[in-house]
Scaffold this active site. Structure first.
Site, PDB file in Angstrom:
ATOM      1  N   ARG A 162       0.833  -1.202   0.000  1.00 12.03           N
ATOM      2  CA  ARG A 162       0.000   0.000   0.000  1.00 12.03           C
ATOM      3  C   ARG A 162       0.869   1.254   0.000  1.00 12.03           C
ATOM      4  NH1 ARG A 162      -2.354  -3.738  -0.974  1.00 12.03           N
ATOM      5  NH2 ARG A 162      -4.298  -4.594  -0.137  1.00 12.03           N
ATOM      6  N   SER A 232     -11.691   0.370   3.258  1.00  7.60           N
ATOM      7  CA  SER A 232     -10.844  -0.003   4.402  1.00  7.60           C
ATOM      8  C   SER A 232     -10.182   1.235   4.984  1.00  7.60           C
ATOM      9  CB  SER A 232      -9.773  -1.012   3.968  1.00  7.60           C
ATOM     10  OG  SER A 232     -10.372  -2.190   3.490  1.00  7.60           O
ATOM     11  N   GLU A 328      -5.304   4.014   6.385  1.00  8.55           N
ATOM     12  CA  GLU A 328      -5.042   3.893   4.960  1.00  8.55           C
ATOM     13  C   GLU A 328      -5.628   5.116   4.240  1.00  8.55           C
ATOM     14  OE1 GLU A 328      -6.176   0.737   1.416  1.00  8.55           O
ATOM     15  OE2 GLU A 328      -5.661  -0.038   3.394  1.00  8.55           O
TER      16      GLU A 328
END
Length: 332
Positions: A162, A232, A328
């Site tokens: 990520r 998320s 995130e």
């Protein structure tokens, strides 16, 4: 060059929080983007894609740039592979659907991930055993400071979990991405729930895999139109060996996955649920009843409410299990 003033941003972030940008523009090409950057060298700047991975807690005193490049075309192809260049403003799942319909494999496991093409390399989006870095050959971007148009090879993107150079430095505005895809497809079983959804079909087609993933994600994740959210909210924590062992003493059944010789990944959703926050509400913010990792907006337009609830979860998980969650989602 069309510059808007005092632009309301509520429609441009999926949490639907209110904020006003002093300046706002949507460049249609890389050349127009360069002109805008050179015209406003001293303004504080923020690059906005589909707005599915950020929200606002206050007004933005500066220039918001929302790239509007939507071209898509084949760069090259041979018997086995095809390279497709896609503009940054194309909706990600529309690109996945288009490539699957053409019989090109490589992106199907990333079906229904919200966001734009331009965001895909920034986050190095991933799902069901695939990461977008495995298909990217080139990222075209513009330097936010100089206005210079640049190209980044896969290696130069510095992809991680990520993560990428675009996320680390935040000075490059992505204008298009080139993906290298296969013209043939062989299904490889990686996830039990995907295989279960395929109902024993050991040789599914590309479209069948895409349909199965869409069904799974639809069941797990809320409709953003009903429950505004950013998918998320937290990353899955990466642990050292010592941190892993400490967690296993507190949670014997904690899921642990190797990510290297000395690093391990655990599930943020599992930790949040064990902390008692799955389906829990606090005022007009809560976690989705079917997925603890998703924070949902239940009626507020103030981003500070969402931030406070996220901090509450972070603090409780760390208190109970000694693991610090990292967002995130980008918070402004």
């Amino acid at each position: 060059m069309n510059i808007q003033h005092n632009k309301q941003l509520q429609q441009y972030n999926s949490f639907r929080t209110k904020a006003v940008a002093r300046l706002f523009c949507e460049p249609q090409s890389a050349d127009e983007l360069s002109e805008i950057l050179k015209a406003f060298p001293d303004e504080n700047k923020l690059i906005l894609g589909a707005g599915n991975n950020l929200f606002f807690t206050k007004d933005f005193d500066g220039l918001i740039i929302k790239p509007a490049m939507k071209e898509i075309y084949i760069v090259s192809e041979d018997e086995n592979y095809v390279e497709i260049e896609a503009g940054a403003a194309i909706e990600w799942d529309n690109l996945v659907g288009e490539t699957v319909s053409r019989g090109y494999s490589g992106l199907e496991n990333l079906s229904l991930i919200p966001g734009s093409v331009g965001a895909s390399p920034i986050q190095n989006i991933g799902a069901y055993g695939s990461e977008v870095k495995d298909t990217i050959t080139l990222v075209k971007a513009t330097d936010m400071i100089s206005g210079e148009q640049l190209e980044f090879t896969n290696e130069e993107c510095q992809f991680g979990y990520r993560d990428s150079i675009f996320k680390q430095k935040r000075r490059y505005i992505i204008t298009s991405v080139v993906y290298r895809l296969n013209k043939t497809y062989i299904y490889k079983e990686k996830y039990v729930d995907l295989s279960r959804e395929l109902k024993g079909n050991n040789t599914p087609s590309l479209s069948q895999v895409r349909e199965a993933i869409i069904k799974i994600r639809t069941r797990k994740l809320p409709d953003v139109k009903t429950y505004p959210n950013a998918g998320s909210f937290f990353k899955n924590p990466i642990l050292t060996k010592e941190e892993k062992e400490a967690l296993q003493k507190r949670l014997v059944d904690a899921p642990i996955y190797n990510t290297g010789e000395t690093s391990f990944k655990t599930s943020a959703a599992f930790l949040i649920e064990k902390a008692g926050y799955k389906g829990k509400n606090n005022g007009l913010v809560g976690t989705y009843e079917n997925h603890a990792l998703v924070i949902v907006n239940l009626g507020t337009d103030d981003g500070r409410d969402i931030l406070n609830f996220a901090n509450e979860i972070t603090n409780e998980v760390e208190k109970q299990f000694g693991v610090r969650l990292e967002p995130e989602v980008w918070i402004y």
